[in-house]
Design a protein around this motif. Structure first.
Motif, PDB file in Angstrom:
ATOM      1  N   MET A  78       0.821  -1.209   0.000  1.00  0.00           N
ATOM      2  CA  MET A  78       0.000   0.000   0.000  1.00  0.00           C
ATOM      3  C   MET A  78       0.857   1.262   0.000  1.00  0.00           C
ATOM      4  SD  MET A  78      -2.753  -1.306  -0.434  1.00  0.00           S
ATOM      5  CE  MET A  78      -3.576   0.279  -0.599  1.00  0.00           C
ATOM      6  N   LEU A  79       1.955   1.218   0.728  1.00  0.00           N
ATOM      7  CA  LEU A  79       2.841   2.376   0.762  1.00  0.00           C
ATOM      8  C   LEU A  79       3.478   2.599  -0.610  1.00  0.00           C
ATOM      9  CD1 LEU A  79       2.471   3.602   3.355  1.00  0.00           C
ATOM     10  CD2 LEU A  79       4.144   2.042   4.338  1.00  0.00           C
ATOM     11  N   ARG A  80       3.838   1.519  -1.266  1.00  0.00           N
ATOM     12  CA  ARG A  80       4.346   1.662  -2.635  1.00  0.00           C
ATOM     13  C   ARG A  80       3.305   2.350  -3.514  1.00  0.00           C
ATOM     14  NH1 ARG A  80       7.763  -0.012  -6.544  1.00  0.00           N
ATOM     15  NH2 ARG A  80       6.937  -0.566  -8.589  1.00  0.00           N
ATOM     16  N   ARG A  81       2.068   1.904  -3.404  1.00  0.00           N
ATOM     17  CA  ARG A  81       0.993   2.475  -4.209  1.00  0.00           C
ATOM     18  C   ARG A  81       0.799   3.955  -3.884  1.00  0.00           C
ATOM     19  NH1 ARG A  81      -3.324  -0.006  -6.170  1.00  0.00           N
ATOM     20  NH2 ARG A  81      -2.624  -1.864  -7.235  1.00  0.00           N
ATOM     21  N   ILE A  85       1.825   6.992  -6.503  1.00  0.00           N
ATOM     22  CA  ILE A  85       0.757   7.858  -7.017  1.00  0.00           C
ATOM     23  C   ILE A  85       1.064   9.325  -6.714  1.00  0.00           C
ATOM     24  CG2 ILE A  85      -1.682   8.462  -6.727  1.00  0.00           C
ATOM     25  CD1 ILE A  85      -2.099   5.340  -6.246  1.00  0.00           C
ATOM     26  N   GLU A  86       1.527   9.591  -5.501  1.00  0.00           N
ATOM     27  CA  GLU A  86       1.894  10.966  -5.171  1.00  0.00           C
ATOM     28  C   GLU A  86       2.973  11.491  -6.120  1.00  0.00           C
ATOM     29  OE1 GLU A  86       0.926  11.466  -0.394  1.00  0.00           O
ATOM     30  OE2 GLU A  86       2.995  11.197  -1.019  1.00  0.00           O
ATOM     31  N   THR A  87       3.965  10.674  -6.342  1.00  0.00           N
ATOM     32  CA  THR A  87       5.060  11.069  -7.231  1.00  0.00           C
ATOM     33  C   THR A  87       4.549  11.333  -8.647  1.00  0.00           C
ATOM     34  OG1 THR A  87       6.518   9.641  -5.938  1.00  0.00           O
ATOM     35  CG2 THR A  87       7.344  10.399  -8.069  1.00  0.00           C
ATOM     36  N   TRP A  88       3.698  10.444  -9.078  1.00  0.00           N
ATOM     37  CA  TRP A  88       3.121  10.549 -10.429  1.00  0.00           C
ATOM     38  C   TRP A  88       2.312  11.838 -10.596  1.00  0.00           C
ATOM     39  CZ3 TRP A  88      -2.284   8.919 -11.482  1.00  0.00           C
ATOM     40  CH2 TRP A  88      -2.582   8.830 -12.853  1.00  0.00           C
ATOM     41  N   ARG A 128      11.905   7.506  -3.993  1.00  0.00           N
ATOM     42  CA  ARG A 128      11.252   8.228  -2.903  1.00  0.00           C
ATOM     43  C   ARG A 128      10.142   9.111  -3.464  1.00  0.00           C
ATOM     44  NH1 ARG A 128      15.484  13.114  -1.135  1.00  0.00           N
ATOM     45  NH2 ARG A 128      15.268  14.264  -3.109  1.00  0.00           N
ATOM     46  N   ASP A 129       9.214   9.488  -2.589  1.00  0.00           N
ATOM     47  CA  ASP A 129       8.068  10.265  -3.034  1.00  0.00           C
ATOM     48  C   ASP A 129       8.342  11.756  -2.818  1.00  0.00           C
ATOM     49  OD1 ASP A 129       7.462  11.065  -0.443  1.00  0.00           O
ATOM     50  OD2 ASP A 129       5.529  10.061  -0.367  1.00  0.00           O
ATOM     51  N   PRO A 130       7.390  12.638  -3.133  1.00  0.00           N
ATOM     52  CA  PRO A 130       7.670  14.083  -3.058  1.00  0.00           C
ATOM     53  C   PRO A 130       7.999  14.570  -1.653  1.00  0.00           C
ATOM     54  CG  PRO A 130       5.705  13.673  -4.363  1.00  0.00           C
ATOM     55  CD  PRO A 130       6.064  12.383  -3.732  1.00  0.00           C
ATOM     56  N   HIS A 131       7.700  13.767  -0.654  1.00  0.00           N
ATOM     57  CA  HIS A 131       7.979  14.169   0.727  1.00  0.00           C
ATOM     58  C   HIS A 131       9.180  13.450   1.309  1.00  0.00           C
ATOM     59  CE1 HIS A 131       3.616  14.159  -0.216  1.00  0.00           C
ATOM     60  NE2 HIS A 131       3.773  15.437   0.037  1.00  0.00           N
ATOM     61  N   GLY A 132       9.871  12.674   0.468  1.00  0.00           N
ATOM     62  CA  GLY A 132      11.063  11.977   0.929  1.00  0.00           C
ATOM     63  C   GLY A 132      10.793  10.600   1.509  1.00  0.00           C
ATOM     64  N   ASP A 133       9.545  10.179   1.482  1.00  0.00           N
ATOM     65  CA  ASP A 133       9.254   8.833   1.984  1.00  0.00           C
ATOM     66  C   ASP A 133       9.705   7.801   0.962  1.00  0.00           C
ATOM     67  OD1 ASP A 133       7.811   8.906   4.620  1.00  0.00           O
ATOM     68  OD2 ASP A 133       6.559  10.324   3.505  1.00  0.00           O
ATOM     69  N   PRO A 134      10.370   6.761   1.437  1.00  0.00           N
ATOM     70  CA  PRO A 134      10.896   5.758   0.500  1.00  0.00           C
ATOM     71  C   PRO A 134       9.777   4.957  -0.153  1.00  0.00           C
ATOM     72  CG  PRO A 134      11.179   5.013   2.755  1.00  0.00           C
ATOM     73  CD  PRO A 134      10.658   6.422   2.834  1.00  0.00           C
ATOM     74  N   GLY A 140       8.698  -5.738  -2.300  1.00  0.00           N
ATOM     75  CA  GLY A 140       8.602  -5.508  -0.867  1.00  0.00           C
ATOM     76  C   GLY A 140       9.883  -5.136  -0.143  1.00  0.00           C
ATOM     77  N   ARG A 141      10.854  -4.614  -0.851  1.00  0.00           N
ATOM     78  CA  ARG A 141      12.044  -4.122  -0.154  1.00  0.00           C
ATOM     79  C   ARG A 141      11.968  -2.601  -0.080  1.00  0.00           C
ATOM     80  NH1 ARG A 141      15.820  -4.880  -3.473  1.00  0.00           N
ATOM     81  NH2 ARG A 141      14.441  -5.790  -5.033  1.00  0.00           N
ATOM     82  N   VAL A 142      12.542  -2.055   0.987  1.00  0.00           N
ATOM     83  CA  VAL A 142      12.467  -0.609   1.159  1.00  0.00           C
ATOM     84  C   VAL A 142      13.724  -0.126   1.859  1.00  0.00           C
ATOM     85  CG1 VAL A 142      11.176  -0.866   3.304  1.00  0.00           C
ATOM     86  CG2 VAL A 142      11.105   1.297   2.103  1.00  0.00           C
ATOM     87  N   LEU A 143      14.266   0.984   1.364  1.00  0.00           N
ATOM     88  CA  LEU A 143      15.496   1.539   1.905  1.00  0.00           C
ATOM     89  C   LEU A 143      15.185   2.899   2.512  1.00  0.00           C
ATOM     90  CD1 LEU A 143      18.422   0.344   1.651  1.00  0.00           C
ATOM     91  CD2 LEU A 143      18.852   2.200   0.038  1.00  0.00           C
ATOM     92  N   ARG A 144      15.215   2.945   3.838  1.00  0.00           N
ATOM     93  CA  ARG A 144      14.914   4.219   4.489  1.00  0.00           C
ATOM     94  C   ARG A 144      16.215   4.911   4.875  1.00  0.00           C
ATOM     95  NH1 ARG A 144      14.506   5.241  10.016  1.00  0.00           N
ATOM     96  NH2 ARG A 144      14.680   3.009  10.273  1.00  0.00           N
ATOM     97  N   PRO A 145      16.369   6.160   4.463  1.00  0.00           N
ATOM     98  CA  PRO A 145      17.604   6.870   4.831  1.00  0.00           C
ATOM     99  C   PRO A 145      17.699   7.034   6.349  1.00  0.00           C
ATOM    100  CG  PRO A 145      16.082   8.311   3.633  1.00  0.00           C
ATOM    101  CD  PRO A 145      15.498   6.947   3.615  1.00  0.00           C
TER     102      PRO A 145
END
Ligand SMILES: [Mn+2]
Ligand SMILES: [Mn+2]
Ligand SMILES: [Mn+2]
Ligand SMILES: [Mn+2]
Lengths: 235, 235
Positions: A78-81, A85-88, A128-134, A140-145
DNA sequence: GGTAGAATTTCGGTGTGCCGAAAATCAAGA
DNA sequence: TCTTGATTTTCGGCACACCGAAATTCTACC
């Protein structure tokens, strides 16, 4: 019969549970979850019970709600989605970074996988998205700074903004106006007395930021490029 | 509380009622509506009563269901959404014309007006969808080409395909395979005996089309370009 | 005009997610 | 350890769109 709606309710619960511990590892209670979802506590208690039966969360009564590995998998999906979408919306339709959250909140439940992945492809699989969220990968892999909350950053520290919470659109508009955006380098000058604002320097300009802002901005004091990072979940 | 879902149920009822009389002006009954929506007749009777109270339809018990002007307005709005989305999926994401309907069926209820109109702008305000259905304008005007069902076309007539119903994806795939698509010119050769297939000629090739196909293809025997048309609704 | 069969509506009931009020439980201080 | 206030859960109920069965109404046909 109520297939579509059902799914999206479950998806929201799981997403909010995950997001709560993404940047600050504190377990979530039913009442906090209720507040985030805008629901009565009693409703959430009941729904959490159902999520438990569905194998998505564990919940000791009167205690914290935690995602199972299956719950994490759904949350990352869901977070990927949401973030794609926000980025798009920003990239393709010139939405402002303060305008994308609500639309993404709806569309995350309704775009097909096919369409979503097509969009990801057109965007070049952003990380990452427009707010910096990975943005988690499709598998299902995610890299958080590595980052600290600006509020908690020690005086004198220097850091690059890596994430700004998108919860309050008003704040986002204010920050954009002040040119406090992703990747801007900040120097923490010091705190005003009596729990007052935090003075920070961005470029040549000095800003006094209140609790609202400093509790929404994450900075990275490490290496200058987003090369490193912490593998948060690999479910 | 159930705002989102509620809306989309109403939207579907109204859209189906309108679409039923768009190409063939026959009033719709609750049982036909139930069949189209895949619901029990009793459910539809109840919902139609609610739509009546909401001022969207009129319904004399045991008689036909008809849209009010407000109902027509909502229906045209939904048809614009549905058809723009179908067009967008084909143009931007290379969906096949047999693959767009289901995705549009969901998204028509969830894209914001802002996003939808942005998409319409990027597409150049198209006037028809991949199946030849007219796309109403944002202010509710729609131009439907004058057309007859291929099944009802007299022997010897020549016409250009202006619309192919998208109800059956299998049929769409078959027709594409046979290169029977929008704007193809057909000559009606004649009907095989005993209610058999209809022989038509497209270019140099001859086809025998069954009831399924001839009841899904509309041809225009009039002027060769889509210049004219009938202003169907101007709600 | 009367009547059988089909179409339609009425009626009782279901599942889901939600709510407020009441009851239970927990945790902190005395 | 006991009390008390806050948190959390339980409980009874609601709205919604839906369903199947029963009752009603319509429509042909005789
Ligand atoms: Mn967001
Ligand atoms: Mn975001
Ligand atoms: Mn369609
Ligand atoms: Mn179509």
């Amino acid at each position: 019969m109520r297939a579509a709606k059902d799914r999206s309710v479950v998806e929201d619960y799981v997403k909010v549970i995950y997001a709560h511990t993404e940047w600050q590892p504190e377990p979530i209670t039913t009442s906090v979850l209720a507040a985030r979802l805008g629901l009565a506590a009693s409703s959430v208690t009941e729904m959490v019970k159902k999520l438990g039966s569905a194998g998505l969360v564990t919940h000791v009564p009167y205690g914290a709600v935690e995602l199972t590995s299956e719950g994490i998998r759904l949350a990352l999906r869901m977070l990927r989605r949401h973030r794609l979408i926000e980025t798009w919306l920003v990239e393709v339709f010139a939405y402002g970074w303060d305008e994308v959250h609500d639309e993404a909140e709806v569309l995350e439940h309704t775009l097909s996988d096919r369409l979503l992945e097509a969009i990801a492809g057109q965007l070049g699989e952003p990380s990452r998205d427009p707010h910096g969220d990975p943005i988690p990968t499709a598998d299902g892999r995610v890299l958080r700074p590595e980052a600290v909350l600006l509020r908690d950053a020690p005086e004198g520290s220097i850091g690059r903004i890596v994430r700004i919470s998108d919860r309050d659109p008003t704040l986002l508009r204010y920050l954009l106006d002040e040119e406090i955006t992703l990747d801007v380098e900040l120097t923490v000058l010091g705190r005003k007395p009596f729990g007052g604002a935090l003075a920070v320097q961005a470029g040549a300009v000095e800003h006094d930021l209140g609790e609202e802002a400093t509790a929404s901005i994450w900075i990275s004091t490490g290496e200058p490029s987003p090369a490193g990072g912490v593998p948060l979940e690999t479910s």
